[in-house]
Design a protein around this motif. Structure first.
Motif, PDB file in Angstrom:
ATOM      1  N   ASP A 124      -6.529  -3.330  10.513  1.00  0.00           N
ATOM      2  CA  ASP A 124      -5.154  -3.777  10.274  1.00  0.00           C
ATOM      3  C   ASP A 124      -5.028  -5.224  10.738  1.00  0.00           C
ATOM      4  OD1 ASP A 124      -2.471  -3.983   9.721  1.00  0.00           O
ATOM      5  OD2 ASP A 124      -1.820  -2.782  11.452  1.00  0.00           O
ATOM      6  N   SER A 132      -4.697  -2.318   4.058  1.00  0.00           N
ATOM      7  CA  SER A 132      -4.878  -2.473   2.611  1.00  0.00           C
ATOM      8  C   SER A 132      -6.356  -2.380   2.269  1.00  0.00           C
ATOM      9  CB  SER A 132      -4.326  -3.814   2.133  1.00  0.00           C
ATOM     10  OG  SER A 132      -5.131  -4.880   2.629  1.00  0.00           O
ATOM     11  N   TRP A 133      -6.636  -2.111   0.995  1.00  0.00           N
ATOM     12  CA  TRP A 133      -8.031  -2.094   0.570  1.00  0.00           C
ATOM     13  C   TRP A 133      -8.665  -3.464   0.788  1.00  0.00           C
ATOM     14  CZ3 TRP A 133     -12.416  -0.053   0.171  1.00  0.00           C
ATOM     15  CH2 TRP A 133     -13.434  -0.646  -0.583  1.00  0.00           C
ATOM     16  N   ASP A 134      -7.919  -4.537   0.534  1.00  0.00           N
ATOM     17  CA  ASP A 134      -8.466  -5.876   0.731  1.00  0.00           C
ATOM     18  C   ASP A 134      -8.828  -6.115   2.193  1.00  0.00           C
ATOM     19  OD1 ASP A 134      -8.386  -6.630  -1.922  1.00  0.00           O
ATOM     20  OD2 ASP A 134      -6.405  -7.550  -1.784  1.00  0.00           O
ATOM     21  N   GLU A 135      -7.996  -5.626   3.112  1.00  0.00           N
ATOM     22  CA  GLU A 135      -8.320  -5.783   4.532  1.00  0.00           C
ATOM     23  C   GLU A 135      -9.597  -5.036   4.868  1.00  0.00           C
ATOM     24  OE1 GLU A 135      -4.283  -6.318   7.139  1.00  0.00           O
ATOM     25  OE2 GLU A 135      -4.481  -4.410   6.067  1.00  0.00           O
ATOM     26  N   ASP A 170      -5.281   7.239  -0.893  1.00  0.00           N
ATOM     27  CA  ASP A 170      -4.010   6.518  -0.998  1.00  0.00           C
ATOM     28  C   ASP A 170      -3.066   7.283  -1.930  1.00  0.00           C
ATOM     29  OD1 ASP A 170      -2.009   4.567  -1.097  1.00  0.00           O
ATOM     30  OD2 ASP A 170      -3.035   3.460  -2.694  1.00  0.00           O
ATOM     31  N   ASP A 174      -0.334   2.603  -3.500  1.00  0.00           N
ATOM     32  CA  ASP A 174       0.005   1.194  -3.261  1.00  0.00           C
ATOM     33  C   ASP A 174      -1.172   0.391  -2.719  1.00  0.00           C
ATOM     34  OD1 ASP A 174      -0.193   2.236  -0.733  1.00  0.00           O
ATOM     35  OD2 ASP A 174       1.773   1.567  -0.037  1.00  0.00           O
ATOM     36  N   LEU A 175      -2.347   1.013  -2.680  1.00  0.00           N
ATOM     37  CA  LEU A 175      -3.567   0.385  -2.159  1.00  0.00           C
ATOM     38  C   LEU A 175      -3.412  -0.062  -0.713  1.00  0.00           C
ATOM     39  CD1 LEU A 175      -5.245  -1.658  -5.043  1.00  0.00           C
ATOM     40  CD2 LEU A 175      -5.995   0.463  -3.966  1.00  0.00           C
ATOM     41  N   LYS A 176      -2.519   0.647   0.004  1.00  0.00           N
ATOM     42  CA  LYS A 176      -2.374   0.439   1.440  1.00  0.00           C
ATOM     43  C   LYS A 176      -2.354   1.805   2.105  1.00  0.00           C
ATOM     44  CE  LYS A 176       0.234  -3.881   1.112  1.00  0.00           C
ATOM     45  NZ  LYS A 176       1.491  -4.590   1.489  1.00  0.00           N
TER      46      LYS A 176
END
Length: 320
Positions: A124, A132-135, A170, A174-176
């Motif tokens: 996080d 998120s997936w990007d994180e 998920d 929301d990809l989070k």
């Protein structure tokens, strides 16, 4: 990356999440019900965990704390006695199979929740209470993607496999991930809606010819990679027979999704199976329930089980 494996060492199948150590990739903790692991020989991908008999030691090595096998017998017995009082929900001075099962389920749940909390701060990054997936991708694979010298070592299939599992966990799309969704991502074996993903990842981990099945050779090669030793262990012949006679229900020489689903997620839960076994092995008067004395007489077995989280619960708090 969390690897979901169909493992068989002593004629049983266990789903495991193997701890992986990769440069730039956060090390994953083992799945809550992982009790046995196998040795894979994929170069640049794995550093292997201890076998089942040593796994509890790995789980207990925290900040120099003593593990249960370093305690004097009277210490572990005393702590186990305190634990028995907590397991006895109805306070009738007996431990039933149901009370054991409920306790083990709580231990499993607490363990996975702790893993989520321990790992949360790693991912996080923006501290918004969601991952998120990007994180997750940037923390796990960023060093590979950003450094041209490391890019050739980026395991794209692994990353895509994890992205698929993240999307399955998920539930709101929301990809989070909140903590419940992140728990499903890290420990998919505990969530019904993740079962298909678990089976698919298991097939991908074993299926070398890409036909969507796990045949006998693929299964055996994962348990005992070719060239590892000139002499094949005697137990491998039993594994071959077990594959053909028990696991391969339709006798077509390979495991399909349905057969894997039944092997990985048997009708009898792990907590229920362990509770039954502990009761069977400890109930000396065969009355279907356990006294504290019966449990303490078998304290080594209980201390090495999920009842104590493989010994962690009997280490005095002032030692942690």
């Amino acid at each position: 990356m969390i690897r979901l494996l169909l493992i068989c060492f002593v004629s049983c199948v266990v789903l495991g999440e193997q701890t992986e150590k990769k440069s730039g990739v956060i090390e994953e903790e083992p799945l809550s019900h992982l009790e046995q692991q196998h040795d894979q020989s994929h170069e640049h991908e794995h550093e292997h965990e201890h076998e089942h008999e040593h796994e509890h030691e790995v789980l207990l090595e925290q900040d120099g704390a003593r593990s249960f096998n370093q305690l004097q017998p009277e210490e572990s017995i005393a702590q186990l006695g305190i634990l028995v009082d907590r397991i006895d929900i109805n306070k009738d001075d007996f431990i039933s199979e149901d009370e054991l099962k409920i306790w083990i389920q709580n231990v499993q749940r607490n363990y996975t929740n702790e893993q989520v909390e321990d790992r949360w701060k790693d991912f996080d990054v923006d501290e918004d209470g969601l991952i998120s997936w990007d994180e997750y991708k940037n923390v796990s694979y960023g060093s590979y993607m950003d450094d041209p010298l490391m890019r050739e070592d980026l395991n794209i299939p692994q990353m895509l496999q994890e992205e698929r599992r993240f999307r399955a966990a998920d539930t709101d799309g929301d990809l989070k991930a909140d903590k419940h969704e992140f728990n499903a991502f890290l420990h998919p074996e505990n969530f019904d809606h993740m079962k298909d993903v678990v089976v698919q990842e298991t097939i991908e981990d074993f299926d070398k010819n890409g036909d969507g099945f796990i045949d006998l050779n693929e299964f055996i090669d994962e348990l005992y990679p070719p060239g590892k030793d000139e002499n094949t262990p005697d137990f491998m012949e039993k594994e071959r027979q077990d594959f053909l006679e028990v696991k391969d229900k339709n006798k077509d020489g390979k495991l399909d999704k349905q057969e894997l689903m039944e092997l990985i997620f048997p009708a009898d839960s792990e907590a229920n199976s362990e509770a039954k076994n502990l009761l069977k092995e400890s109930d000396t008067n065969k009355d279907g329930k356990l006294t504290k004395t019966e449990i303490l007489d078998k304290h080594e077995m209980f201390v090495g089980s999920q009842v104590t989280n493989y010994g962690e619960a009997v280490v005095p708090h002032d030692e942690l």
